[in-house]
Design a protein around this motif. Sequence first.
Motif, PDB file in Angstrom:
ATOM      1  N   GLU A 127       0.831  -1.216   0.000  1.00 20.67           N
ATOM      2  CA  GLU A 127       0.000   0.000   0.000  1.00 20.67           C
ATOM      3  C   GLU A 127       0.865   1.266   0.000  1.00 20.67           C
ATOM      4  O   GLU A 127       0.585   2.216  -0.734  1.00 20.67           O
ATOM      5  N   VAL A 128       1.900   1.273   0.809  1.00 22.47           N
ATOM      6  CA  VAL A 128       2.787   2.443   0.873  1.00 22.47           C
ATOM      7  C   VAL A 128       3.500   2.643  -0.459  1.00 22.47           C
ATOM      8  O   VAL A 128       3.595   3.774  -0.962  1.00 22.47           O
ATOM      9  N   ALA A 177       1.097   4.099  -2.907  1.00 23.75           N
ATOM     10  CA  ALA A 177       0.837   5.512  -2.617  1.00 23.75           C
ATOM     11  C   ALA A 177       2.001   6.413  -3.015  1.00 23.75           C
ATOM     12  O   ALA A 177       1.789   7.527  -3.501  1.00 23.75           O
ATOM     13  N   HIS A 231       1.149   6.468  -9.840  1.00 27.20           N
ATOM     14  CA  HIS A 231       0.228   7.583 -10.053  1.00 27.20           C
ATOM     15  C   HIS A 231      -0.535   7.363 -11.355  1.00 27.20           C
ATOM     16  O   HIS A 231      -0.426   8.144 -12.293  1.00 27.20           O
ATOM     17  N   ARG A 287      -3.590   2.659  -8.394  1.00 26.56           N
ATOM     18  CA  ARG A 287      -3.683   3.468  -7.178  1.00 26.56           C
ATOM     19  C   ARG A 287      -5.128   3.635  -6.700  1.00 26.56           C
ATOM     20  O   ARG A 287      -5.416   3.383  -5.528  1.00 26.56           O
ATOM     21  N   GLY A 344      -5.482  -0.228  -4.866  1.00 23.84           N
ATOM     22  CA  GLY A 344      -5.143   0.267  -3.531  1.00 23.84           C
ATOM     23  C   GLY A 344      -6.307   0.157  -2.561  1.00 23.84           C
ATOM     24  O   GLY A 344      -6.142  -0.228  -1.404  1.00 23.84           O
ATOM     25  N   ASP A 345      -7.523   0.469  -3.037  1.00 20.13           N
ATOM     26  CA  ASP A 345      -8.704   0.368  -2.179  1.00 20.13           C
ATOM     27  C   ASP A 345      -9.101  -1.078  -1.906  1.00 20.13           C
ATOM     28  O   ASP A 345      -9.617  -1.390  -0.837  1.00 20.13           O
ATOM     29  N   ILE A 380      -4.663  11.731   5.895  1.00 20.38           N
ATOM     30  CA  ILE A 380      -4.489  10.761   4.809  1.00 20.38           C
ATOM     31  C   ILE A 380      -5.190   9.451   5.168  1.00 20.38           C
ATOM     32  O   ILE A 380      -5.877   8.857   4.336  1.00 20.38           O
TER      33      ILE A 380
END
Length: 124
Positions: free
Chosen positions: A19-20, A23, A27, A32, A36-37, A91
């Motif tokens: 995840e990091v 992030a 992009h 992302r 990511g979600d 965040i």
Amino acid sequence: MIRKRLLNLALFLTMLVTEVLIALFIHDSFIRPYVGDVLVVAVVYFFLRIFIPEKYPWLPAAVFVFAAAVEFSQYLGLTDRLGITNPILRIALGSVYDTTDIVCYGIGCAFLAAYELARRKRNR
């Protein structure tokens, strides 16, 4: 029991690092925002499994409710209403409501539920 906790810790750290990295370095318009979600619910799930390694087969559903509640707090603008200025907390809580995030959380939790079922069948 300790072995299960260590496995869940390893899975949690793997998901968190992923995840990091997403992030910080990705992009794009798919990984992302969507992958990511989907993965963020796995981070929460495996974190909880460190402390609750057995039982509670409904944990993926509880993680989904939690993630949806965080998303709904974004709809309400809770971070601004509460005056939260800490950038890391902002965040983590997010600030932009998006219904597709809830769909992604649902997909991630469906994968977790399938994992939970497979794990239970293997342990029988």
